[in-house]
Design a protein around this motif. Structure first.
Motif, PDB file in Angstrom:
ATOM      1  N   THR A   1     -30.081  -0.681   3.563  1.00 33.06           N
ATOM      2  CA  THR A   1     -29.158  -1.811   3.478  1.00 33.06           C
ATOM      3  C   THR A   1     -29.652  -2.750   2.389  1.00 33.06           C
TER       4      THR A   1
ATOM      5  N   ARG B   1     -28.672 -12.312  -1.208  1.00 31.65           N
ATOM      6  CA  ARG B   1     -28.871 -13.671  -0.736  1.00 31.65           C
ATOM      7  C   ARG B   1     -29.022 -14.603  -1.936  1.00 31.65           C
TER       8      ARG B   1
ATOM      9  N   GLU C   1     -23.960  -8.025   2.083  1.00 27.54           N
ATOM     10  CA  GLU C   1     -24.848  -6.867   2.121  1.00 27.54           C
ATOM     11  C   GLU C   1     -24.021  -5.600   1.984  1.00 27.54           C
TER      12      GLU C   1
ATOM     13  N   HIS D   1     -29.429  -6.271   0.715  1.00 23.99           N
ATOM     14  CA  HIS D   1     -29.018  -7.632   1.055  1.00 23.99           C
ATOM     15  C   HIS D   1     -28.856  -8.455  -0.222  1.00 23.99           C
TER      16      HIS D   1
END
Length: 311
Positions: free
Chosen positions: A298, A302, A246, A300
């Motif tokens: 933020t 994934r 992140e 992220h």
């Protein structure tokens, strides 16, 4: 007699056959044949080819640095080979945005040498890249700013003409510039006041007269509503290495809802997701309020799950 000659002929033939077998090199089980040697040389050449070096550098996270041993330069070398041209071009097109963002960051922090190196890499990837004129202008402005700063520093560091003059010369200069005043015998001249320290010449104003900090004017604390989100591009090295992480980005929401002045606050792991997070921040759009707002988000990263990949 005839039978005797036939026997001698058969014996000679057998002797020649035995000698021929002895002259042949023996084949030892497990030894490498010439064909095996050629195949091994081909494997070594493939492992040390520019494209293979680029893939190893990419997997190790060496996308742009160090100079001479990074994925971009190895892909450029691989593009010169006809057999690797197509996939090297595809890899360079995928990585070019990261080179551009890194060059802009180098200009922003005043690193002219690194900015010039990255600009040269972009020109090698695509000599007609639309961002090249903007990068050249930014680099030229940085060079001029640094030259002006160096000139100001040199002028400040130069000593005054009287600083290095002998004491007698200084006395003569003072005598001609300011003649000694005539005083009466009963009134002696007052001694000149002692020079105050440099820090004493500047006094802080009282707290009541301090101006309002510029950052608080025209900036609201409430974050406007997000109208248009965008998915970041998953960095190719992280995708191949199956790395998640992140990055936290701070930015300013303009009065019209666009995003400006995106800057990185933190990133985990370092050096992997910064460029992608800063790039996606430019595509966010917020509610227009007519005023500027400071905010942060933020981003992220994934990896897709097995179910998502199968679907």
């Amino acid at each position: 007699m005839k039978a005797r000659w036939i026997g001698l002929g058969i014996g000679a033939a057998l002797c020649l056959a035995a000698c021929g077998d002895a002259a042949r090199p023996a084949v030892v089980e497990g030894s490498a044949s010439p064909a095996d040697g050629m195949a091994g040389a081909g494997v070594v050449a493939a492992a040390t080819a520019p494209y293979a070096r680029a893939e190893r550098a990419l997997a190790a996270g060496r996308i742009l640095a160090p100079a001479g041993d990074n994925a971009i330069e190895h892909y450029l070398d691989a593009r010169a080979q006809p057999s690797e041209r197509v996939r090297a071009r595809a890899a360079l097109a995928e990585l070019q945005p990261y080179v551009l963002i890194a060059a802009e960051q180098a200009i922003a922090r005043g690193d002219g040498r690194e900015a010039a190196r990255l600009q040269a890499l972009i020109a090698r990837i695509d000599s007609g890249a639309p961002a090249l004129p903007r990068l050249r202008a930014g680099l030229d402005a940085l060079v001029r700013e640094q030259e002006a700063r160096d000139a100001d520093g040199a002028a400040t560091a130069m000593p005054s003409p009287a600083a290095g003059a002998p004491a007698a010369a200084v006395e003569r200069i003072g005598a001609t510039a300011a003649p000694e005043p005539v005083t009466s015998p009963t009134h002696a001249p007052e001694p000149p006041p002692a020079a105050a320290p440099a820090t004493a010449t500047v006094q802080a104003p009282p707290p009541s007269s301090l101006p309002t900090p510029p950052a608080s004017r025209g900036v609201e604390a409430r974050t406007p509503r997000l109208l248009q989100d965008a998915q970041p591009r998953y960095p190719l090295p992280a995708l191949r290495a199956r790395i998640e992480g992140e990055a936290q980005v701070a930015f300013t929401i303009q009065p019209d809802g666009s995003v400006r002045n995106a800057r990185l606050l933190s990133s985990t792991p370092p050096g992997m997701f910064e460029a992608s997070a800063l790039a996606v921040a430019q595509r966010w759009r917020f509610e227009a309020t007519g005023r500027a707002h400071d905010s942060s988000r933020t981003v992220h990263f994934r990896l897709p799950t097995e179910a998502a990949r199968d679907g």
